[in-house]
Design a protein around this motif. Structure first.
Motif, PDB file in Angstrom:
ATOM      1  N   PHE B  62       0.847  -1.200   0.000  1.00  0.00           N
ATOM      2  CA  PHE B  62       0.000   0.000   0.000  1.00  0.00           C
ATOM      3  C   PHE B  62       0.886   1.254   0.000  1.00  0.00           C
ATOM      4  O   PHE B  62       0.735   2.154  -0.824  1.00  0.00           O
ATOM      5  CB  PHE B  62      -0.916  -0.063   1.227  1.00  0.00           C
ATOM      6  N   GLU B  63       1.846   1.289   0.930  1.00  0.00           N
ATOM      7  CA  GLU B  63       2.772   2.432   0.982  1.00  0.00           C
ATOM      8  C   GLU B  63       3.562   2.548  -0.318  1.00  0.00           C
ATOM      9  O   GLU B  63       3.783   3.633  -0.841  1.00  0.00           O
ATOM     10  CB  GLU B  63       3.762   2.268   2.149  1.00  0.00           C
ATOM     11  N   ALA B  89      -1.415   5.422  -5.913  1.00  0.00           N
ATOM     12  CA  ALA B  89      -2.344   4.845  -4.934  1.00  0.00           C
ATOM     13  C   ALA B  89      -3.548   4.227  -5.628  1.00  0.00           C
ATOM     14  O   ALA B  89      -4.015   3.143  -5.257  1.00  0.00           O
ATOM     15  CB  ALA B  89      -2.796   5.923  -3.949  1.00  0.00           C
ATOM     16  N   ALA B  90      -4.062   4.923  -6.651  1.00  0.00           N
ATOM     17  CA  ALA B  90      -5.266   4.446  -7.348  1.00  0.00           C
ATOM     18  C   ALA B  90      -5.037   3.056  -7.944  1.00  0.00           C
ATOM     19  O   ALA B  90      -5.958   2.235  -8.008  1.00  0.00           O
ATOM     20  CB  ALA B  90      -5.683   5.441  -8.433  1.00  0.00           C
ATOM     21  N   ALA B  91      -3.804   2.791  -8.358  1.00  0.00           N
ATOM     22  CA  ALA B  91      -3.488   1.487  -8.951  1.00  0.00           C
ATOM     23  C   ALA B  91      -3.678   0.361  -7.939  1.00  0.00           C
ATOM     24  O   ALA B  91      -3.849  -0.802  -8.299  1.00  0.00           O
ATOM     25  CB  ALA B  91      -2.051   1.489  -9.479  1.00  0.00           C
ATOM     26  N   MET B 151      -2.878  12.667   1.533  1.00  0.00           N
ATOM     27  CA  MET B 151      -3.663  11.786   2.393  1.00  0.00           C
ATOM     28  C   MET B 151      -5.120  12.244   2.468  1.00  0.00           C
ATOM     29  O   MET B 151      -6.035  11.422   2.497  1.00  0.00           O
ATOM     30  CB  MET B 151      -3.069  11.735   3.806  1.00  0.00           C
ATOM     31  N   THR B 152      -5.333  13.554   2.494  1.00  0.00           N
ATOM     32  CA  THR B 152      -6.698  14.095   2.521  1.00  0.00           C
ATOM     33  C   THR B 152      -7.474  13.668   1.280  1.00  0.00           C
ATOM     34  O   THR B 152      -8.607  13.198   1.363  1.00  0.00           O
ATOM     35  CB  THR B 152      -6.644  15.637   2.607  1.00  0.00           C
ATOM     36  N   VAL B 153      -6.836  13.848   0.114  1.00  0.00           N
ATOM     37  CA  VAL B 153      -7.512  13.475  -1.137  1.00  0.00           C
ATOM     38  C   VAL B 153      -7.725  11.964  -1.165  1.00  0.00           C
ATOM     39  O   VAL B 153      -8.809  11.478  -1.522  1.00  0.00           O
ATOM     40  CB  VAL B 153      -6.691  13.937  -2.365  1.00  0.00           C
ATOM     41  N   PHE B 154      -6.717  11.216  -0.727  1.00  0.00           N
ATOM     42  CA  PHE B 154      -6.857   9.755  -0.711  1.00  0.00           C
ATOM     43  C   PHE B 154      -8.024   9.325   0.179  1.00  0.00           C
ATOM     44  O   PHE B 154      -8.886   8.538  -0.228  1.00  0.00           O
ATOM     45  CB  PHE B 154      -5.556   9.088  -0.233  1.00  0.00           C
ATOM     46  N   ARG B 155      -8.064   9.829   1.413  1.00  0.00           N
ATOM     47  CA  ARG B 155      -9.110   9.400   2.356  1.00  0.00           C
ATOM     48  C   ARG B 155     -10.508   9.770   1.872  1.00  0.00           C
ATOM     49  O   ARG B 155     -11.454   8.992   2.008  1.00  0.00           O
ATOM     50  CB  ARG B 155      -8.881  10.067   3.725  1.00  0.00           C
ATOM     51  N   THR B 156     -10.622  10.990   1.329  1.00  0.00           N
ATOM     52  CA  THR B 156     -11.929  11.444   0.855  1.00  0.00           C
ATOM     53  C   THR B 156     -12.373  10.597  -0.341  1.00  0.00           C
ATOM     54  O   THR B 156     -13.540  10.217  -0.458  1.00  0.00           O
ATOM     55  CB  THR B 156     -11.850  12.943   0.475  1.00  0.00           C
TER      56      THR B 156
END
Lengths: 188, 188
Positions: B62-63, B89-91, B151-156
């Motif tokens: 993941f990281e 991350a999207a991958a 991280m904000t964009v990822f979590r949302t």
């Protein structure tokens, strides 16, 4: 609360922080904190449920500072609400608070259990803020982004504010961090 | 790793998630997970240290997805790095992963200890990303803001991706969230 009570709470907090910083959080007992403060264990437990609470006391006021800021927002424009909430937070961190905040952070950073509690606290605040922004008519995605961005600016500012030798005020640092976020997300 | 090993790991993960979702995390034993998967406890412990690890296995990958994204960035411009890391991350979240991610999140949300672990994981990732961005020449404040905004964009995005009935891909949602962040921070 009567004045002498406030004084007692502060003496206990100062004594606890001194012991935590010198001897470590785990190796400090409530009895030692009370003795350092010149008080009894029984008095300690009138103010705090346990030694960890000494570090997390005031959480309600901390959250309220962000919410009070929101209430003072000039408009409901999302970024105006972010700025207003950060202005509220800054009021919670006057320069007199810096030495305490520095030592508290050092104690927390050296203890995984305390770090977890701090993370939970900040994560809970982000959830509270998201709800408060939704209540002001913001949609779900924008309110989440606005609340998380508020926390990002707050955390980055706080880290800079407690750096060794830092003398700039919380407000001044926060304005600079907000400008940087603007430059980052909206490059010229 | 040989193909049959991957299959065993996945069977154990599917069985664990099924039990956690139906009976709760605390009330599920490793023996039950193994039985549900048609395997032995001994086999379980060849793959996972404990039942909690079933939910957090793959953390390194993941990281790495965020870091691989950074490596593919076209320029060292800060926002280009944020975008590249999010693309990485999207991958990690193809549509096939969505049912698993939904159930996993439901299990985690219903258990404070698992929530703490998840918070620690994401907080650790923010620290890793901040370091990776600094290594690319970004200053301390900008790298912290860029990592936290990632991280904000990822979590949302993640929250929207696992919503009931959501069919848009992770990438599509993430592009929309990034646009919103831009609109929020840099109002027209």
């Amino acid at each position: 609360m009567a004045r002498w009570e406030t004084g007692t709470r502060e003496r206990l907090q100062a004594a606890a922080l001194e012991r935590f910083a010198e001897h470590g959080f785990d190796r400090t007992t409530v009895a030692e904190i009370a003795t350092t403060a010149g008080l009894t264990e029984r008095t300690f437990f009138r103010y705090f449920a346990d030694k960890r609470e000494v570090l997390f006391d005031g959480q309600d006021h901390f959250e309220q500072a962000f919410l009070d800021g929101l209430d003072g927002a000039p408009t409901a424009e999302p970024m105006a609400l972010v700025r207003a909430s950060l202005t509220g937070a800054a009021a919670f961190f006057p320069d007199e608070r810096r030495p305490w905040a520095r030592t508290r952070q050092a104690v927390i950073s050296s203890h995984p259990g305390l770090q977890e509690r701090e993370l939970l606290k900040l994560s809970g605040l982000a959830v509270t803020l998201t709800g408060a922004l939704r209540d002001r008519g913001m949609d779900a995605v924008t309110s989440a982004l606005a609340a998380e961005s508020t926390m990002t600016v707050f955390r980055t500012t706080f880290a800079a504010w407690i750096e060794d030798g830092q003398t700039r005020s919380f407000t001044e640092l926060q304005d600079a961090v907000l400008d940087r976020l603007h430059t980052l997300v909206a490059p010229a």
